[in-house]
Design an enzyme around this catalytic site. Structure first.
Site, PDB file in Angstrom:
ATOM      1  N   ASP A   1      36.593 -17.110  23.763  1.00 47.42           N
ATOM      2  CA  ASP A   1      35.282 -16.649  24.163  1.00 47.42           C
ATOM      3  C   ASP A   1      34.343 -17.863  24.039  1.00 47.42           C
ATOM      4  O   ASP A   1      34.678 -18.860  23.395  1.00 47.42           O
ATOM      5  CB  ASP A   1      34.797 -15.475  23.292  1.00 47.42           C
ATOM      6  CG  ASP A   1      33.643 -14.736  23.971  1.00 47.42           C
ATOM      7  OD1 ASP A   1      33.074 -15.263  24.957  1.00 47.42           O
ATOM      8  OD2 ASP A   1      33.289 -13.628  23.509  1.00 47.42           O
TER       9      ASP A   1
HETATM   10  C1  BGC Z   1      30.774 -13.079  25.868  1.00 49.26           C
HETATM   11  C2  BGC Z   1      31.905 -12.982  26.862  1.00 49.26           C
HETATM   12  C3  BGC Z   1      31.507 -13.664  28.140  1.00 49.26           C
HETATM   13  C4  BGC Z   1      31.113 -15.099  27.838  1.00 49.26           C
HETATM   14  C5  BGC Z   1      30.674 -15.874  29.063  1.00 49.26           C
HETATM   15  C6  BGC Z   1      30.267 -14.498  25.697  1.00 49.26           C
HETATM   16  O1  BGC Z   1      29.078 -14.528  24.973  1.00 49.26           O
HETATM   17  O2  BGC Z   1      31.185 -12.563  24.627  1.00 49.26           O
HETATM   18  O3  BGC Z   1      32.210 -11.643  27.090  1.00 49.26           O
HETATM   19  O4  BGC Z   1      32.543 -13.614  29.068  1.00 49.26           O
HETATM   20  O5  BGC Z   1      30.032 -15.104  26.929  1.00 49.26           O
HETATM   21  O6  BGC Z   1      29.435 -15.437  29.500  1.00 49.26           O
END
Ligand code: BGC
Length: 798
Positions: free
Chosen positions: A301
């Site tokens: 993530d």
């Molecule tokens: C989130 C993810 C997301 C990523 C990119 C993170 O803060 O937890 O779900 O895909 O950001 O935006």
């Protein structure tokens, strides 16, 4: 060979500043600068005369040679993304609003890829400086609403439409679907997730992945795993038993991996039993690949974890969004001997195996013109299918077009399409409930509507309530501060109840990434103004012999027990996406007969939730650890086992017609062999056409392992049945479906004893049962030992 360079690659870097909002959200990361881009264009490499001598990525067979030809520098850059727009690098010019990109190595035929968010739709920036062309994406219903359809075909259709937008806007991989379990109703991101039940979560996610990937683009299942809260999400240590992991928190991912083969898995932010998930070889190698046979690649993530070398070892193949210092650490580790280069090669191969399937690798010429009008219809249909009729005493709904309606509640105008954060969608519009009903031909009380409009416009012009771009940047949609419910005078209510035939009260809530909800007034509980509105409007309408309905425009459960007796009907519309108003009107008018069922329990009060005492962890003021003491007893497994009566139970939902479920049968007789065929007959016994969801629960005998009172093992939905029409539904269950996880043997086991199959219309409304026997304990599947907790903790038992 690559022919055309469509994407403009830029190598310019901007200074990284950590915004206070990012800090607030818990996204803290020591990132010095985003990784520099390889300035060489793919085109230059194509025209190179060295092609015959330098290996070139053409297909799966070329991958090993290409990896051999990569320098260590290239390898260490390839496993790290190229930074996040707005957070250390400029926007990707080819897909503005894409949130991640990979490092291209043109000399070896490796193009850059683009990743962008879901799950409610593709999140990219809708407008670009100096262009009239727009890049709006469809805002589909939130995942919880989709799960409420209990219809995998509907979800697959959404995936297909969403994946088409991914492809036509030039993105290679969608960062969705998300399928964390609704462990607690206050998780701020529950709207992005399907259900409290792993079977529903897994089946819905698999349907979504299959739909998305049918376009030749990738899906990413996230957030793997046990990421069930936003509070301190980047540091929280989730303590959970192996059994609860295997049966509840990993199960949906297992189903999705096996039934849809997602191109990517995103590891989560949290630690799991002491180790960051992105650094856990137990999770990413042992469970995901060895136990489940996963063939795609894993990405972190965004800014997740704290040790790039450990991430590589764990087989977290790609670090997102990526920073130069991470590549340097990886390269240095190989040079110093603390990281085997073969580990890098393995991870790179995992990624390249997928990369060769991407539109970018296949030189797909995207149009930037997906059929948004068609997708809007798909969204509308799914939104209506996902609505759950919670109450309809004496059938105030559907409402005929000659009845005059007064709408109450701010959210009739400011209808919430979905939650906030990375799961927001930059849609061209959201149809409000008021507009949807007007469009359907209803006569609305104009003076009340105008009073709401004036009130809202006035508040929105004040500084504290101004709608602004998200604090994370305009790509993340808008920040819409909640405004207080408009107070209603007695005269207003009396006048409205005189002038119109029915009152409809809309209650709205929003939540999103970076914060959990709270059990307070105005959030989980109604505000005083909302309570007054419901009781006063109901009293006045009832005095005149008229009815009142409530529409819940929410992303997760709210308290309903204290006020539901006041009103005649409650329609749970969820956050239904951009077609919200139209879809609500479809159900209100009876054009669509509601057939949604709850994928998550509505408790009587928050303290009735099994995890109420442990969420969001300890110490209370700033949690570092959250212990899943409730163990396997999540959601209805808790309610049914410990006799805690919910307000509306898992699986519940009414229709404008009636159904009878009968003839529950097990075809193999009373002894379990390898599989079990269960059948049930559904008949529409009411007056209108409609669809019914049939749910197959099993009560397993307690043995060495205790079992929840019931567990969902299969479900299906009928076609639209006309009055008196019948349909026979059949279900097949195998030993694994019925097994429980034994931590001592590291195995899925089917314990001996009498099992009861309970077929019904909800977890409490069982219509027929049948039993079968298992003669002796059966080890159904052995797995590898993994993810054992390192601390002692209490586990809820019967
Ligand atoms: C989130 C993810 C997301 C990523 C990119 C993170 O803060 O937890 O779900 O895909 O950001 O935006």
């Amino acid at each position: 060979m690559l022919k055309k360079l469509k994407k403009q690659k830029k190598s310019k870097l901007v200074a990284f500043t950590l915004t206070s909002s990012l800090l607030l959200s818990g996204l803290t990361y020591d990132i010095a600068s985003a990784q520099s881009q390889n300035p060489t264009s793919v085109q230059q490499a194509q025209t190179s005369t060295e092609q015959t001598s330098t290996p070139y990525l053409t297909d799966a067979a070329s991958i090993d040679r290409v990896i051999q030809a990569m320098t260590l520098e290239e390898k260490s850059k390839f496993v790290v993304g190229v930074g996040m727009p707005g957070f250390g690098r400029p926007a990707f010019e080819d897909v503005v609003g894409a949130v991640g990109g990979t490092y291209g190595i043109p000399r070896l035929g490796i193009p850059e890829l683009r990743f962008a968010d879901g799950p409610a739709g593709l999140r990219i920036r809708p407008t670009r400086t100096g262009q009239t062309q727009t890049y709006y994406a469809t805002a589909f219903p939130i995942a919880t609403s989709l799960a409420s359809t209990w219809d995998t075909a509907t979800v697959e259709a959404i995936g297909k439409a969403q994946g088409n937008e991914v492809k036509e806007y030039g993105v290679d991989m969608l960062l969705a679907p998300a399928l964390n379990i609704h462990r607690n109703p206050l998780n701020g991101r529950n709207f992005e997730y399907y259900s409290e039940d792993p079977l529903i979560s897994g089946k819905m996610a698999a349907a979504m992945v299959n739909g998305v990937q049918s376009n030749g683009v990738g899906a990413t299942i996230k957030h793997f795993a046990a990421n069930n809260q936003e509070t301190n999400r980047n540091s929280i240590d989730t303590i959970v038993s192996e059994r609860a992991l295997r049966e509840i928190y990993l199960k949906g991912f297992e189903i999705a991996v096996k039934e849809s083969n997602p191109w990517s898995v995103m590891s989560s932010y949290n630690k799991l039993n002491g180790t960051y998930t992105s650094q856990s070889a137990d999770l990413l190698t042992t469970v995901l690949r060895k136990d489940w046979g996963y063939k795609g690649f894993v990405m972190t993530d965004w800014f997740g974890g704290d040790n790039p070398v450990e991430q590589m070892k764990a087989q977290n193949d790609m670090i997102m969004p990526g920073a130069a210092n991470q590549s340097t650490l990886i390269k240095t580790a190989v040079e110093s001997g603390s990281l085997d280069e073969k580990v890098l090669d393995r991870n790179i191969k995992n990624i390249l195996n997928i990369l060769i399937q991407t539109p970018e690798f296949k030189k797909y010429q995207n149009t930037d013109k997906p059929d948004l009008a068609a997708h809007a219809q798909t969204a509308r249909k799914a939104a209506a299918e996902g609505m759950v009729l919670l109450k309809n005493d004496k059938m105030p709904l559907p409402i005929s077009k000659d009845q005059k309606i007064t709408l109450f509640g701010n959210t009739q105008i400011e209808t919430v399409k979905g939650g906030t954060g990375s799961g927001d969608v930059n849609a061209a519009y959201t149809t409000s409930i008021a507009d949807g009903l007007k469009d359907a031909g209803y006569q609305l009380n104009q003076s009340q509507f105008q009073a709401y409009k004036t009130y809202i416009d006035d508040l929105r012009s004040q500084d504290q309530y101004k709608i602004k771009p998200s604090p994370w940047g305009e790509d993340f949609g808008k920040s819409i501060p909640a405004i207080p419910e408009k107070p209603l005078t007695d005269d207003e209510i009396a006048g409205a109840s005189q002038a119109t035939d029915i009152g409809i009260i809309v209650i709205g809530r929003n939540s999103g990434e970076g914060a959990d909800r709270k059990d307070v007034k105005g959030d989980y509980q109604l505000s005083d103004a909302e309570k007054d509105m419901i009781s006063n409007v109901s009293a006045e309408y009832h005095k005149k012999g008229k009815k009142v309905a409530v529409i819940l425009n929410v992303g997760g459960p709210i308290e309903v027990d204290s006020w539901r007796d006041d009103v005649d009907s409650i329609l749970l519309a969820w956050q239904p996406g951009q077609e919200a108003g139209y879809a609500v009107a479809d159900v209100i008018s009876g054009k669509v007969n509601p057939s949604g069922k709850l994928p998550t329990t509505f408790p009587v009060k928050y303290s009735d939730v099994a995890s109420a005492n442990s969420f969001p962890g300890t110490p209370a003021n700033n949690p570092t650890q959250v212990v899943y003491n409730e163990d396997i007893y999540v959601g209805y497994r808790y309610n049914t086992t410990f006799n805690v009566k919910p307000a509306y139970e898992f699986g519940y939902g009414l229709s404008y017609t009636d159904f009878d479920i009968s003839h529950v049968n097990i075809s193999e007789g009373k002894k379990f062999k390898d599989t079990l065929k269960v059948s049930a007959m559904v008949e529409n016994t009411g007056k209108l056409p409609g669809r019914e969801v049939v749910q197959v629960y099993v009560s397993a005998p307690d043995g060495k392992l205790e079992k929840p009172a019931v567990e969902l093992k299969a479900f299906d939905k009928t076609k639209e049945l006309k009055p008196n029409q019948r349909q026979l539904l059949q279900f097949e269950l195998n030993a694994k479906d019925l097994a429980s996880f034994d931590e001592v043997q590291n195995a899925w086991v089917l314990e001996k004893g009498t099992y009861t199959v309970k077929v019904g219309a909800s977890s409490e409304d069982i219509k027929g049962t049948a039993t079968f026997k298992v003669d002796h304990d059966i080890i159904v599947e052995k797995v590898n030992e993994a993810l054992a907790p390192k601390v002692d903790f209490e586990r809820l038992t019967k």
